[in-house]
Design an enzyme around this catalytic site. Structure first.
Site, short mmCIF file in Angstrom:
data_model
loop_
_atom_site.label_atom_id
_atom_site.label_comp_id
_atom_site.label_asym_id
_atom_site.label_seq_id
_atom_site.Cartn_x
_atom_site.Cartn_y
_atom_site.Cartn_z
N HIS A 253 0.83 -1.21 0.00
CA HIS A 253 0.00 0.00 0.00
C HIS A 253 0.86 1.26 0.00
CE1 HIS A 253 -3.91 -1.80 1.88
NE2 HIS A 253 -3.91 -1.88 0.57
N SER A 257 -1.05 2.38 6.33
CA SER A 257 -1.42 2.90 7.65
C SER A 257 -0.26 2.77 8.63
CB SER A 257 -2.61 2.14 8.22
OG SER A 257 -3.73 2.33 7.40
N TYR A 258 0.61 1.78 8.35
CA TYR A 258 1.73 1.51 9.27
C TYR A 258 3.03 1.52 8.48
CZ TYR A 258 -2.23 0.12 12.03
OH TYR A 258 -3.42 0.14 12.68
N HIS A 262 5.60 -4.12 4.94
CA HIS A 262 4.80 -5.35 4.97
C HIS A 262 4.10 -5.54 3.63
CE1 HIS A 262 2.19 -2.03 6.30
NE2 HIS A 262 1.24 -2.67 5.61
P1 M7G Z 1 -1.49 -1.06 5.80
O1 M7G Z 1 -1.35 -1.02 4.33
O2 M7G Z 1 -0.45 -0.38 6.62
O3 M7G Z 1 -2.86 -0.47 6.29
O4 M7G Z 1 -1.56 -2.60 6.18
P2 M7G Z 1 -4.37 -0.71 5.94
O5 M7G Z 1 -4.48 -1.80 4.95
O6 M7G Z 1 -4.97 -1.06 7.29
O7 M7G Z 1 -4.82 0.62 5.46
C1 M7G Z 1 -1.49 -3.08 7.47
C2 M7G Z 1 -2.13 -4.45 7.47
O8 M7G Z 1 -1.89 -5.08 8.71
C3 M7G Z 1 -3.64 -4.35 7.30
O9 M7G Z 1 -4.06 -5.25 6.30
C4 M7G Z 1 -4.17 -4.67 8.68
O10 M7G Z 1 -5.43 -5.32 8.63
C5 M7G Z 1 -3.11 -5.57 9.24
N1 M7G Z 1 -3.03 -5.49 10.71
C6 M7G Z 1 -3.08 -4.37 11.46
N2 M7G Z 1 -2.93 -4.69 12.77
C7 M7G Z 1 -2.96 -3.72 13.85
C8 M7G Z 1 -2.78 -6.04 12.85
C9 M7G Z 1 -2.57 -6.95 13.95
O11 M7G Z 1 -2.47 -6.57 15.13
N3 M7G Z 1 -2.44 -8.27 13.62
C10 M7G Z 1 -2.54 -8.71 12.31
N4 M7G Z 1 -2.45 -10.03 12.09
N5 M7G Z 1 -2.73 -7.88 11.27
C11 M7G Z 1 -2.85 -6.55 11.54
#
Ligand code: M7G
Length: 344
Positions: A253, A257-258, A262
């Site tokens: 992405h 968001s983070y 990943h």
């Molecule tokens: P992103 O592209 O940073 O954000 O992906 P977004 O897709 O939420 O906009 C982060 C990914 O990590 C997302 O698909 C989230 O659903 C997943 N994710 C976030 N958290 C806080 C967790 C978690 O605690 N455990 C797991 N297994 N996945 C998470």
């Protein structure tokens, strides 16, 4: 505390967003006087796992068998016709539910939720942003630096170093002598873990020096290629080969968001929740690797990246709004008239 006891204490405040297509609703409220976001998603229908039959010497997958107790029509408990007309009939039904095999909805809770979380889940207008390398350096990078230094990445560190969700990890590639190339794969929090049509995994890398797409340079190519190939080799086996290597949509992405690198791994059939898999948010890992051949030594730092951003995103207020206005202006695109619908 457990999810169940927290949900019982939830005091509803308002609906953040609701989507009839994805059957997702997000609610804002409080638990013990701290902000909480609850997201409910109706689950998809279940059916038996695929059966492979040998035909003409080939194994032909027979998809979507509907013979098991909770599959498709088998689970109808009540059915009431609404109307019919000529050859068309429609009605409403009650399906048998089961915690293990046919749960009704998936529930996610963020608690205590920060202002950033609330704004992310709130309904908002979206805009197309053209982020040049200069805009990245002046507006976006300082924001990313702030977002990395916070509590916000605690969940990632918990997974990598403190055994969180360790029973759920499906693949771990880590050798002490080469820690920086390591990564692991586990079910994403977006997935119910049951329905393979909605398979959604996330691969998280151990190294911490890559915050986003912008930090990728040509030197990272072999590492990315090896991760991509490992993902396609390993994931089908984890799910009994009901999904094939070329049925995985593998992407990252921008903006994520983070800001800890990943990779999203999703069944190609799954359109993604929200805009997560669409153009303007998802970039296929294959395309990332390919582009590294052409971007020069600075990699994605050199590129103008176009993406979609919501007005609630901090970056909108921190300057991207003005950037969009300036750009439309300098491209000679006329401003919309202030009154669009004048019915007086
Ligand atoms: P992103 O592209 O940073 O954000 O992906 P977004 O897709 O939420 O906009 C982060 C990914 O990590 C997302 O698909 C989230 O659903 C997943 N994710 C976030 N958290 C806080 C967790 C978690 O605690 N455990 C797991 N297994 N996945 C998470």
């Amino acid at each position: 505390p457990h999810l169940g006891s927290l949900i019982k204490k939830f005091m509803f405040h308002r609906i953040l967003d609701s989507n009839p297509q994805t059957k997702v609703i997000s609610l804002l409220g409080k638990i013990d006087s701290q902000d909480a976001i609850v997201t409910l998603e109706k689950t998809h229908f279940t059916y038996d796992t695929n059966v492979f039959r040998a035909e003409n010497g080939r194994n032909t997958p027979v998809l979507h068998n509907c013979e098991a107790e909770f599959s498709c029509l088998k689970s109808i408990e009540e059915l009431k016709e609404v109307a019919s007309n000529d050859i068309y009939y429609w009605g409403m039904s009650l399906l048998r539910q089961d915690m293990g095999q046919n749960p009704t909805a998936k529930i996610n809770l963020i608690w205590p939720a920060t202002a950033v979380h609330i704004r992310k889940y709130d309904s908002q207008r979206l805009h197309v942003i053209r982020e040049t390398p200069d805009i990245y350096s002046s507006i976006v990078e300082p924001y990313i630096v702030e977002m990395c230094s916070q509590q916000r990445l605690q969940w990632v560190r918990n997974i990598l170093h403190h055994g969180a969700e360790s029973d759920r990890v499906v693949y771990r590639d880590f050798v002490e002598s080469n820690a920086k190339d390591g990564f692991l794969i586990l079910p994403d929090m977006k997935w119910d873990g049951v329905n393979l049509d909605a398979l959604y995994l996330v691969a998280i890398v151990f190294r911490e020096d890559i915050r986003s797409l912008r930090d990728l340079r040509p030197e990272h190519k072999p590492w990315l290629v090896s991760m991509l190939n490992k993902i396609r080799s390993v994931v089908p086996g984890c799910y009994n080969f009901t999904i094939q290597p070329d049925e995985l949509r593998i992407f990252i992405h921008y903006q994520p968001s983070y800001y800890h690198f990943h990779i999203h791994i999703v069944n190609v059939k799954h359109p993604g929740i929200g805009a997560g898999a669409s153009a303007g948010k998802a970039v296929l890992l294959e395309d990332v690797i390919e582009q590294l051949n052409f971007l020069g030594q600075a990699g994605f730092r050199n590129k103008t990246i176009t993406y979609i951003l919501g007005e609630n995103h901090d970056l909108w207020g921190r300057g991207l709004k003005d950037v969009v206005e300036r750009e439309l202006d300098s491209s000679g695109i006329p401003k919309s008239p202030t009154v669009v619908n004048d019915f007086h």
